[in-house]
Design a protein around this motif. Structure first.
Motif, PDB file in Angstrom:
ATOM      1  N   ILE A  84       0.834  -1.192   0.000  1.00 48.51           N
ATOM      2  CA  ILE A  84       0.000   0.000   0.000  1.00 48.51           C
ATOM      3  C   ILE A  84       0.873   1.248   0.000  1.00 48.51           C
ATOM      4  CG2 ILE A  84      -1.843   1.234   1.205  1.00 48.51           C
ATOM      5  CD1 ILE A  84      -2.649  -1.478   0.072  1.00 48.51           C
ATOM      6  N   GLU A  85       0.483   2.227  -0.818  1.00 48.05           N
ATOM      7  CA  GLU A  85       1.224   3.481  -0.873  1.00 48.05           C
ATOM      8  C   GLU A  85       0.274   4.630  -1.186  1.00 48.05           C
ATOM      9  OE1 GLU A  85       4.008   2.814  -4.049  1.00 48.05           O
ATOM     10  OE2 GLU A  85       2.636   3.608  -5.560  1.00 48.05           O
ATOM     11  N   TYR A  86       0.742   5.842  -0.943  1.00 47.51           N
ATOM     12  CA  TYR A  86      -0.002   7.066  -1.241  1.00 47.51           C
ATOM     13  C   TYR A  86       0.792   7.878  -2.258  1.00 47.51           C
ATOM     14  CZ  TYR A  86      -2.800   6.042   2.927  1.00 47.51           C
ATOM     15  OH  TYR A  86      -3.618   5.439   3.860  1.00 47.51           O
ATOM     16  N   MET A  87       0.055   8.485  -3.200  1.00 49.00           N
ATOM     17  CA  MET A  87       0.680   9.313  -4.216  1.00 49.00           C
ATOM     18  C   MET A  87      -0.061  10.647  -4.301  1.00 49.00           C
ATOM     19  SD  MET A  87       3.324   7.839  -5.508  1.00 49.00           S
ATOM     20  CE  MET A  87       3.553   8.915  -6.911  1.00 49.00           C
ATOM     21  N   VAL A  98      -4.825  16.491  -4.093  1.00 50.16           N
ATOM     22  CA  VAL A  98      -5.501  15.202  -4.266  1.00 50.16           C
ATOM     23  C   VAL A  98      -4.483  14.095  -4.019  1.00 50.16           C
ATOM     24  CG1 VAL A  98      -6.799  13.698  -5.824  1.00 50.16           C
ATOM     25  CG2 VAL A  98      -7.110  16.184  -5.942  1.00 50.16           C
ATOM     26  N   ILE A  99      -4.800  13.225  -3.086  1.00 52.66           N
ATOM     27  CA  ILE A  99      -3.915  12.122  -2.703  1.00 52.66           C
ATOM     28  C   ILE A  99      -4.611  10.805  -3.029  1.00 52.66           C
ATOM     29  CG2 ILE A  99      -2.704  11.003  -0.801  1.00 52.66           C
ATOM     30  CD1 ILE A  99      -2.529  13.724   0.562  1.00 52.66           C
ATOM     31  N   ARG A 100      -3.931   9.942  -3.738  1.00 58.30           N
ATOM     32  CA  ARG A 100      -4.500   8.666  -4.142  1.00 58.30           C
ATOM     33  C   ARG A 100      -3.844   7.518  -3.368  1.00 58.30           C
ATOM     34  NH1 ARG A 100      -3.498   8.946  -9.158  1.00 58.30           N
ATOM     35  NH2 ARG A 100      -1.652   7.612  -9.240  1.00 58.30           N
ATOM     36  N   LYS A 109       2.896  -1.627 -12.154  1.00 65.54           N
ATOM     37  CA  LYS A 109       1.560  -2.181 -11.919  1.00 65.54           C
ATOM     38  C   LYS A 109       1.030  -1.676 -10.587  1.00 65.54           C
ATOM     39  CE  LYS A 109      -1.086  -6.493 -11.785  1.00 65.54           C
ATOM     40  NZ  LYS A 109      -1.037  -7.982 -11.813  1.00 65.54           N
ATOM     41  N   VAL A 110       0.022  -0.808 -10.644  1.00 61.79           N
ATOM     42  CA  VAL A 110      -0.620  -0.289  -9.442  1.00 61.79           C
ATOM     43  C   VAL A 110      -2.133  -0.393  -9.617  1.00 61.79           C
ATOM     44  CG1 VAL A 110       1.253   1.285  -8.812  1.00 61.79           C
ATOM     45  CG2 VAL A 110      -0.551   2.063 -10.357  1.00 61.79           C
ATOM     46  N   THR A 111      -2.834  -0.590  -8.490  1.00 64.12           N
ATOM     47  CA  THR A 111      -4.294  -0.678  -8.487  1.00 64.12           C
ATOM     48  C   THR A 111      -4.852   0.418  -7.589  1.00 64.12           C
ATOM     49  OG1 THR A 111      -4.169  -3.087  -8.775  1.00 64.12           O
ATOM     50  CG2 THR A 111      -6.275  -2.160  -8.027  1.00 64.12           C
ATOM     51  N   PRO A 112      -5.574   1.404  -8.147  1.00 62.76           N
ATOM     52  CA  PRO A 112      -6.146   2.466  -7.305  1.00 62.76           C
ATOM     53  C   PRO A 112      -7.149   1.894  -6.308  1.00 62.76           C
ATOM     54  CG  PRO A 112      -6.195   3.071  -9.636  1.00 62.76           C
ATOM     55  CD  PRO A 112      -5.852   1.618  -9.579  1.00 62.76           C
ATOM     56  N   MET A 113      -7.160   2.441  -5.101  1.00 67.01           N
ATOM     57  CA  MET A 113      -8.062   1.979  -4.050  1.00 67.01           C
ATOM     58  C   MET A 113      -9.010   3.090  -3.601  1.00 67.01           C
ATOM     59  SD  MET A 113      -5.335  -0.249  -1.805  1.00 67.01           S
ATOM     60  CE  MET A 113      -6.568  -0.682  -0.587  1.00 67.01           C
ATOM     61  N   LEU A 114      -8.455   4.183  -3.086  1.00 71.40           N
ATOM     62  CA  LEU A 114      -9.265   5.286  -2.575  1.00 71.40           C
ATOM     63  C   LEU A 114      -8.611   6.606  -2.948  1.00 71.40           C
ATOM     64  CD1 LEU A 114     -10.082   3.935   1.019  1.00 71.40           C
ATOM     65  CD2 LEU A 114     -11.673   4.080  -0.895  1.00 71.40           C
ATOM     66  N   THR A 115      -9.388   7.672  -2.892  1.00 71.90           N
ATOM     67  CA  THR A 115      -8.885   9.006  -3.203  1.00 71.90           C
ATOM     68  C   THR A 115      -9.276   9.957  -2.078  1.00 71.90           C
ATOM     69  OG1 THR A 115      -9.085   8.603  -5.586  1.00 71.90           O
ATOM     70  CG2 THR A 115      -8.888  10.891  -4.864  1.00 71.90           C
ATOM     71  N   TYR A 116      -8.346  10.775  -1.679  1.00 74.65           N
ATOM     72  CA  TYR A 116      -8.574  11.795  -0.649  1.00 74.65           C
ATOM     73  C   TYR A 116      -8.215  13.153  -1.240  1.00 74.65           C
ATOM     74  CZ  TYR A 116      -8.151   7.561   2.160  1.00 74.65           C
ATOM     75  OH  TYR A 116      -8.299   6.290   2.655  1.00 74.65           O
ATOM     76  N   TYR A 117      -8.854  14.194  -0.734  1.00 75.86           N
ATOM     77  CA  TYR A 117      -8.512  15.533  -1.187  1.00 75.86           C
ATOM     78  C   TYR A 117      -8.470  16.480   0.003  1.00 75.86           C
ATOM     79  CZ  TYR A 117     -13.615  16.296  -1.150  1.00 75.86           C
ATOM     80  OH  TYR A 117     -14.945  16.377  -0.797  1.00 75.86           O
ATOM     81  N   VAL A 118      -7.526  17.398  -0.068  1.00 76.02           N
ATOM     82  CA  VAL A 118      -7.340  18.412   0.969  1.00 76.02           C
ATOM     83  C   VAL A 118      -7.814  19.731   0.370  1.00 76.02           C
ATOM     84  CG1 VAL A 118      -5.729  19.475   2.574  1.00 76.02           C
ATOM     85  CG2 VAL A 118      -5.343  17.119   1.789  1.00 76.02           C
ATOM     86  N   LEU A 119      -8.928  20.227   0.871  1.00 75.43           N
ATOM     87  CA  LEU A 119      -9.536  21.450   0.362  1.00 75.43           C
ATOM     88  C   LEU A 119      -9.428  22.547   1.412  1.00 75.43           C
ATOM     89  CD1 LEU A 119     -11.151  22.855  -1.892  1.00 75.43           C
ATOM     90  CD2 LEU A 119     -13.234  22.003  -0.798  1.00 75.43           C
TER      91      LEU A 119
END
Length: 251
Positions: A84-87, A98-100, A109-119
């Motif tokens: 697991i990693e964050y980008m 926006v952090i994925r 080879k990466v599989t997106p899981m969730l997305t976060y955003y700092v507003l």
């Protein structure tokens, strides 16, 4: 000034324990005003701020890089690891980041899981696309079915009044008005009823990505036969309209 502990809230209460994996956190947001008043919010410090929130998984590869005094977003190091990693995918300093969250199985080879955003300093978890589509389709079908029911009930009322008038009861207001054809009313009523019966239910949403589980609701625990016989219920909560940033619980 020392950095606030992970998960600390604005009132200085003890940090909350991280939720178990798979917990839906689209209804909450995180904001640490003390940190924002102390450090600048830019692409170099945004990940340090993100690690304070409950959205951060401390078993990720980025945390291992931090322990080795390596920048946690160094792609040259992350590409050599698996797990697991964050980008940081999108940046509009200083307002939007926006952090994925993704799962890496190889260098390419990466599989997106969730997305976060700092507003503007507040961190949110973006809703799943399948949840958005499911809520929008369910809401549209609910109002379409309601429109058919209302139209059918009004046509039945018109046909009933017209039948009474044909039975010998005079209507003074009927003169000069267009005569209603009872057969035409019944034919339209049958067409509407047929379309209402053919209206399919909302399609099931696609499977959730790995590491995410939908919240359990009371309706999901009911007997399926009971749900079929019950009257149509209002549409589900829309993850965007009904749970926007202004309506989420702050931590």
């Amino acid at each position: 000034m020392a950095t606030p502990p992970p998960g600390a809230n604005l009132e200085g209460a003890p940090p909350a324990a991280p939720p178990p994996p798979g917990t839906d956190m689209t209804g909450i947001c995180f904001r640490d005003q003390l940190w924002l008043n102390t450090y600048p919010l830019d692409r170099n410090m945004i990940f340090d701020y993100f690690t304070l929130s409950l959205f951060y998984d401390r078993t990720c590869n980025n945390e291992q890089l931090r322990m080795r005094s390596i920048h946690p977003l160094d792609i040259s190091q992350l590409s050599k690891m698996t797990g697991i990693e964050y980008m940081l995918s999108e940046v509009m300093e200083p307002h939007l980041f926006v952090i994925r969250k993704q799962k890496r199985d190889g260098p390419e080879k990466v599989t997106p899981m969730l997305t976060y955003y700092v507003l503007d300093g507040s961190i949110y978890q973006a809703p799943q696309l399948c949840n958005v589509f499911s809520a929008r389709i369910g809401r549209a079908l609910h109002y379409i079915q309601k429109a058919f029911t209302t139209a059918a009930s009004k046509l039945e009322k018109i046909g009933y009044v017209d039948a009474e008038n044909d039975g010998g009861t005079p209507l003074h207001s009927k003169a000069g008005k267009e005569t209603i054809d009872l057969k035409e009313v019944k034919r339209v009523d049958q067409i509407l009823a047929s379309l209402q019966r053919k209206l399919p239910p909302a399609p099931p949403p696609p499977p959730f990505p790995e590491g995410y589980a939908p919240p359990q609701t009371e309706e999901a625990e009911k007997d399926p036969e009971t749900q079929q016989t019950a009257e149509p219920q209002p549409p589900a909560i829309d993850p965007i309209i009904d749970q926007g940033p202004a309506k989420r619980m702050k931590i």
